[in-house]
Design a protein around this motif. Structure first.
Motif, PDB file in Angstrom:
ATOM      1  N   ARG A 104       0.838  -1.205   0.000  1.00  0.00           N
ATOM      2  CA  ARG A 104       0.000   0.000   0.000  1.00  0.00           C
ATOM      3  C   ARG A 104       0.872   1.254   0.000  1.00  0.00           C
ATOM      4  O   ARG A 104       1.982   1.256   0.547  1.00  0.00           O
ATOM      5  N   PRO A 105       0.387   2.348  -0.602  1.00  0.00           N
ATOM      6  CA  PRO A 105       1.111   3.619  -0.503  1.00  0.00           C
ATOM      7  C   PRO A 105       1.201   4.083   0.950  1.00  0.00           C
ATOM      8  O   PRO A 105       0.334   3.776   1.773  1.00  0.00           O
ATOM      9  N   ARG A 106       2.260   4.828   1.228  1.00  0.00           N
ATOM     10  CA  ARG A 106       2.435   5.362   2.582  1.00  0.00           C
ATOM     11  C   ARG A 106       1.890   6.789   2.609  1.00  0.00           C
ATOM     12  O   ARG A 106       2.326   7.647   1.848  1.00  0.00           O
ATOM     13  N   HIS A 107       0.955   7.031   3.515  1.00  0.00           N
ATOM     14  CA  HIS A 107       0.318   8.340   3.579  1.00  0.00           C
ATOM     15  C   HIS A 107       0.787   9.175   4.777  1.00  0.00           C
ATOM     16  O   HIS A 107       0.415  10.336   4.872  1.00  0.00           O
ATOM     17  N   HIS A 108       1.566   8.612   5.649  1.00  0.00           N
ATOM     18  CA  HIS A 108       1.974   9.347   6.856  1.00  0.00           C
ATOM     19  C   HIS A 108       3.306  10.051   6.613  1.00  0.00           C
ATOM     20  O   HIS A 108       3.991   9.834   5.604  1.00  0.00           O
ATOM     21  N   ASP A 109       3.685  10.913   7.562  1.00  0.00           N
ATOM     22  CA  ASP A 109       4.951  11.627   7.478  1.00  0.00           C
ATOM     23  C   ASP A 109       6.113  10.647   7.656  1.00  0.00           C
ATOM     24  O   ASP A 109       6.053   9.723   8.478  1.00  0.00           O
ATOM     25  N   LEU A 110       7.172  10.876   6.895  1.00  0.00           N
ATOM     26  CA  LEU A 110       8.323   9.976   6.911  1.00  0.00           C
ATOM     27  C   LEU A 110       9.592  10.787   7.143  1.00  0.00           C
ATOM     28  O   LEU A 110       9.828  11.800   6.474  1.00  0.00           O
ATOM     29  N   ASP A 111      10.398  10.330   8.084  1.00  0.00           N
ATOM     30  CA  ASP A 111      11.679  10.973   8.335  1.00  0.00           C
ATOM     31  C   ASP A 111      12.678  10.582   7.254  1.00  0.00           C
ATOM     32  O   ASP A 111      12.539   9.559   6.582  1.00  0.00           O
ATOM     33  N   LEU A 112      13.708  11.400   7.089  1.00  0.00           N
ATOM     34  CA  LEU A 112      14.734  11.125   6.087  1.00  0.00           C
ATOM     35  C   LEU A 112      15.389   9.772   6.301  1.00  0.00           C
ATOM     36  O   LEU A 112      15.710   9.067   5.340  1.00  0.00           O
ATOM     37  N   SER A 113      15.562   9.390   7.558  1.00  0.00           N
ATOM     38  CA  SER A 113      16.192   8.101   7.850  1.00  0.00           C
ATOM     39  C   SER A 113      15.322   6.929   7.416  1.00  0.00           C
ATOM     40  O   SER A 113      15.822   5.825   7.189  1.00  0.00           O
ATOM     41  N   VAL A 114      14.006   7.164   7.292  1.00  0.00           N
ATOM     42  CA  VAL A 114      13.088   6.096   6.859  1.00  0.00           C
ATOM     43  C   VAL A 114      13.116   5.944   5.344  1.00  0.00           C
ATOM     44  O   VAL A 114      13.239   4.836   4.817  1.00  0.00           O
ATOM     45  N   VAL A 115      13.014   7.057   4.617  1.00  0.00           N
ATOM     46  CA  VAL A 115      13.002   6.976   3.154  1.00  0.00           C
ATOM     47  C   VAL A 115      14.381   6.623   2.604  1.00  0.00           C
ATOM     48  O   VAL A 115      14.499   6.151   1.461  1.00  0.00           O
ATOM     49  N   ALA A 116      15.419   6.843   3.401  1.00  0.00           N
ATOM     50  CA  ALA A 116      16.790   6.510   2.968  1.00  0.00           C
ATOM     51  C   ALA A 116      17.367   5.412   3.840  1.00  0.00           C
ATOM     52  O   ALA A 116      18.549   5.439   4.190  1.00  0.00           O
ATOM     53  N   ASP A 165      26.841   7.561   4.732  1.00  0.00           N
ATOM     54  CA  ASP A 165      26.202   8.139   3.545  1.00  0.00           C
ATOM     55  C   ASP A 165      24.991   8.988   3.928  1.00  0.00           C
ATOM     56  O   ASP A 165      24.752  10.042   3.345  1.00  0.00           O
ATOM     57  N   LEU A 166      24.226   8.524   4.914  1.00  0.00           N
ATOM     58  CA  LEU A 166      23.080   9.300   5.387  1.00  0.00           C
ATOM     59  C   LEU A 166      23.542  10.616   5.990  1.00  0.00           C
ATOM     60  O   LEU A 166      22.917  11.664   5.785  1.00  0.00           O
ATOM     61  N   SER A 167      24.650  10.587   6.727  1.00  0.00           N
ATOM     62  CA  SER A 167      25.190  11.810   7.307  1.00  0.00           C
ATOM     63  C   SER A 167      25.632  12.793   6.223  1.00  0.00           C
ATOM     64  O   SER A 167      25.391  14.002   6.318  1.00  0.00           O
ATOM     65  N   ALA A 168      26.244  12.266   5.149  1.00  0.00           N
ATOM     66  CA  ALA A 168      26.663  13.134   4.041  1.00  0.00           C
ATOM     67  C   ALA A 168      25.462  13.734   3.333  1.00  0.00           C
ATOM     68  O   ALA A 168      25.490  14.905   2.926  1.00  0.00           O
ATOM     69  N   ALA A 182      20.097   7.530  -2.864  1.00  0.00           N
ATOM     70  CA  ALA A 182      18.775   7.098  -3.325  1.00  0.00           C
ATOM     71  C   ALA A 182      17.817   7.024  -2.146  1.00  0.00           C
ATOM     72  O   ALA A 182      18.162   6.499  -1.084  1.00  0.00           O
ATOM     73  N   MET A 183      16.596   7.544  -2.325  1.00  0.00           N
ATOM     74  CA  MET A 183      15.575   7.539  -1.288  1.00  0.00           C
ATOM     75  C   MET A 183      14.288   6.978  -1.860  1.00  0.00           C
ATOM     76  O   MET A 183      13.878   7.349  -2.957  1.00  0.00           O
ATOM     77  N   GLN A 184      13.639   6.096  -1.118  1.00  0.00           N
ATOM     78  CA  GLN A 184      12.360   5.518  -1.536  1.00  0.00           C
ATOM     79  C   GLN A 184      11.245   6.440  -1.060  1.00  0.00           C
ATOM     80  O   GLN A 184      10.587   6.201  -0.058  1.00  0.00           O
ATOM     81  N   ILE A 185      11.025   7.502  -1.832  1.00  0.00           N
ATOM     82  CA  ILE A 185      10.041   8.510  -1.451  1.00  0.00           C
ATOM     83  C   ILE A 185       8.620   7.969  -1.565  1.00  0.00           C
ATOM     84  O   ILE A 185       7.781   8.156  -0.675  1.00  0.00           O
ATOM     85  N   SER A 189       6.020  16.107  -0.393  1.00  0.00           N
ATOM     86  CA  SER A 189       6.956  17.217  -0.290  1.00  0.00           C
ATOM     87  C   SER A 189       8.055  16.841   0.699  1.00  0.00           C
ATOM     88  O   SER A 189       7.761  16.467   1.839  1.00  0.00           O
ATOM     89  N   LEU A 190       9.301  16.922   0.259  1.00  0.00           N
ATOM     90  CA  LEU A 190      10.450  16.659   1.130  1.00  0.00           C
ATOM     91  C   LEU A 190      11.090  17.981   1.500  1.00  0.00           C
ATOM     92  O   LEU A 190      11.580  18.716   0.633  1.00  0.00           O
ATOM     93  N   SER A 191      11.077  18.301   2.792  1.00  0.00           N
ATOM     94  CA  SER A 191      11.659  19.544   3.289  1.00  0.00           C
ATOM     95  C   SER A 191      13.135  19.326   3.620  1.00  0.00           C
ATOM     96  O   SER A 191      13.469  18.412   4.375  1.00  0.00           O
ATOM     97  N   PHE A 192      14.009  20.170   3.043  1.00  0.00           N
ATOM     98  CA  PHE A 192      15.431  20.068   3.365  1.00  0.00           C
ATOM     99  C   PHE A 192      15.708  20.595   4.765  1.00  0.00           C
ATOM    100  O   PHE A 192      16.727  20.245   5.372  1.00  0.00           O
ATOM    101  N   THR A 193      14.822  21.417   5.286  1.00  0.00           N
ATOM    102  CA  THR A 193      15.025  21.997   6.617  1.00  0.00           C
ATOM    103  C   THR A 193      14.650  21.013   7.723  1.00  0.00           C
ATOM    104  O   THR A 193      15.440  20.747   8.636  1.00  0.00           O
ATOM    105  N   SER A 194      13.447  20.473   7.655  1.00  0.00           N
ATOM    106  CA  SER A 194      12.982  19.538   8.691  1.00  0.00           C
ATOM    107  C   SER A 194      13.363  18.089   8.402  1.00  0.00           C
ATOM    108  O   SER A 194      13.256  17.242   9.282  1.00  0.00           O
ATOM    109  N   GLU A 195      13.751  17.809   7.150  1.00  0.00           N
ATOM    110  CA  GLU A 195      14.107  16.449   6.720  1.00  0.00           C
ATOM    111  C   GLU A 195      12.920  15.491   6.880  1.00  0.00           C
ATOM    112  O   GLU A 195      13.089  14.321   7.211  1.00  0.00           O
TER     113      GLU A 195
END
Length: 560
Positions: free
Chosen positions: A115-127, A134-137, A250-253, A287-293
């Motif tokens: 199923r599609p994911r409809h909730h908010d996802l942190d950068l560490s989850v999509v990546a 690599d995540l730190s970079a 690569a991120m699984q958005i 929408s992926l925010s670079f500020t809040s990640e």
């Protein structure tokens, strides 16, 4: 009569003569008595090509077959008391229920994974596939982008409109000279699957390109970043030599990771470029925010594929096209439930583009062979309905309601232009001046329209006219390549031009008048069709492209 045929007699005679001749020459050779059987040749000293060594797989542990408690009993208990039997049956029943719960839970997890994911996802989850370093970079790179605002820039409507042909020829010559110097300066496999969309971040200090692939993966490529260092057996570090340039993540958005989640378009926030918006065939926009990640869903549909998105210069409103011929207006300041949907075509709308100088003008490209220009001030003027004496605003307007509105006084001049093509229209976009329209069609033609500012100022339909330029271009990509969609360079400081892929593995660049500026190719490094293209919003001598395997190319001067 002899049983030996004349042919056999002649053959034996020939063998005897050959042996006699070789004996006179003192040359000893053993001739085979039967030419049909040859001696095995001596082994060649050349070694045959060895197959790749395969690592021996360890045998996977055998998973026990699920059995009921009754079948697992191997012995019959004869001296079991009634109390012991009840306790045993109770334990077996509890075990059975536990196994059933685990099975149901596993099945639910499997369904959830599809199923599609409809909730908010942190950068560490999509990546989550990235290594910690690599995540730190990646975090560092995204945070660097937030230090400076890079708003989308537009040009004047009459920019690069020359009084004489001589001045225009000089501008074209200068463009050819600069873009003709572009070469392949970096390559990398940025995404795992076919590239569907691309966008160049406007930061002038970097070559940061975002690519969306067939399975919902968003790849970020810092094409000129120093390569990663790898340690050898002695512990010394050296630049990795895997043939790739820069760094990429690569991120699984969008989810699930299948062809149902192809990323159809990528747009940056036009105000500061600190957010990236992606639309997907999973019927969601994130929408992926670079500020809040944080990646959050801003819009979704039940079962309608989203083909394209575009944002107004204010960044507060969005127009969305879909596969059933609809346009959706979404105000990002309001709840998504207030979005309004208009069916303006009976077939899929492949693209929607907002005029950067006059944002109330939209251009749409549809599979019904039509490219249309809409005045949204009139489109949004469809009256509301009343229900039980309460004013209720209708959110969905089907094609019948839209056509009725177009024929009414309130909807007069809502449809400013309707230009037909010979086959379906893949895309249509406004240039940075909001003056020219570029369309790509399956009839193997790129078309250019030029609309004077005086026509836009009038409250009348645009005159029915043929495009001022036709460019013959092979657009038969088939099912294994991403559909060609010619893209304007978003740079407002240079003579308007656009890029488009070529079936001959080149990247073609044309001027706003339809003149071929240059054809970028490198037969040694490029062996696939560069179907998806984009250009840097502020640096002229930059272009990027991607192919069906997820490999991407940066074109720039060699003396970078």
């Amino acid at each position: 009569m002899s049983d030996i045929s004349d042919y056999e007699l002649e053959r034996e005679a020939n063998i005897a003569r050959n042996r006699e001749l070789l004996a006179k020459l003192d040359f000893s050779v053993d001739l085979p008595s039967n030419p049909g059987k040859r001696k095995a040749q001596e082994k060649s000293s050349a070694k045959p090509v060895q197959p790749n060594k395969r690592t021996k797989r360890e045998k996977e542990p055998v998973i026990p077959v699920r059995q009921s408690a009754r079948l697992r009993r191997t012995t019959v208990i004869l001296d079991e008391s009634p109390g012991q039997r009840k306790r045993r049956e109770k334990e077996e029943e509890e075990l059975r229920k536990k196994e059933e719960e685990e099975r149901l839970e596993a099945e639910e997890h499997a369904r959830e994974a599809k199923r599609p994911r409809h909730h908010d996802l942190d950068l560490s989850v999509v990546a989550d596939d990235l290594l910690p370093e690599d995540l730190s970079a990646l975090r560092t790179t995204l945070q660097t982008l937030t230090q400076t605002a890079h708003p989308r820039r537009t040009a004047s409507h009459d920019a690069f409109v020359f009084d004489t042909d001589k001045k225009e020829a000089e501008a074209l010559t200068d463009l050819r000279e600069k873009l003709g110097r572009l070469k392949v300066v970096a390559r990398a496999k940025v995404t795992q699957d076919r590239v569907y969309s691309a966008a160049y971040h406007p930061d002038p200090t970097k070559d940061l390109i975002f690519f969306g692939d067939k399975h919902g993966q968003l790849g970020i490529w810092d094409a000129r970043a120093p390569p990663d260092e790898a340690a050898d057996e002695d512990g010394e570090t050296s630049a990795a030599s895997d043939g790739e340039n820069g760094r990429h993540w690569a991120m699984q958005i969008h989810w699930p990771a299948s062809s149902r989640s192809s990323i159809s378009s990528i747009k940056f926030d036009p105000v500061n470029s600190h957010n990236v918006f992606t639309s997907s065939y999973d019927c969601t926009i994130r929408s992926l925010s670079f500020t809040s990640e944080i990646s959050r869903e801003i819009f979704s549909t039940d079962d309608v594929l989203i083909s394209c998105i575009d944002l107004l210069p204010t960044g507060q409103e969005m127009w969305i096209s879909d596969a059933v011929g609809g346009l959706t207006h979404l105000d990002l300041r309001e709840d998504r439930s207030r979005a309004r949907w208009y069916q303006v075509s009976e077939q899929k709308i492949g693209s929607v583009s907002i005029n950067p100088r006059n944002p109330h003008f939209l251009v749409t490209a549809s599979n019904n062979r039509a490219m249309k220009v809409w005045d949204t001030r009139r489109l949004e003027n469809i009256p509301v309905q009343t229900l039980d004496d309460d004013l209720v605003e209708m959110k969905d307007f089907n094609q019948e309601i839209v056509e009725e509105h177009l024929s009414s006084a309130a909807g007069n001049n809502c449809l400013r232009a309707d230009w037909r093509h010979n086959k379906s229209v893949s895309s249509a976009y406004w240039d940075p001046r909001g003056r020219s329209i570029l369309s790509t069609s399956y009839d193997d033609t790129l078309r250019l329209w030029d609309i004077d500012s005086s026509l836009m100022a009038r409250d009348t339909p645009f005159p029915s006219s043929r495009p001022f330029s036709h460019v013959q271009h092979n657009c038969q990509t088939g099912r294994w390549l991403t559909v060609f969609k010619a893209q304007w360079s978003p740079n407002p400081d240079c003579y308007p031009h656009f890029t488009v892929g070529n079936m001959e593995h080149s990247l073609d660049i044309f001027s706003c008048k339809g003149d071929l500026v240059t054809r970028l190719a490198d037969r040694k490094k490029i062996t696939a069709v560069q179907a998806v293209t984009c250009s840097h919003p502020s640096i002229l001598e930059r272009a990027a492209s991607g192919n069906a395997s997820g490999r991407c190319v940066l074109w720039a001067p060699l003396d970078l």
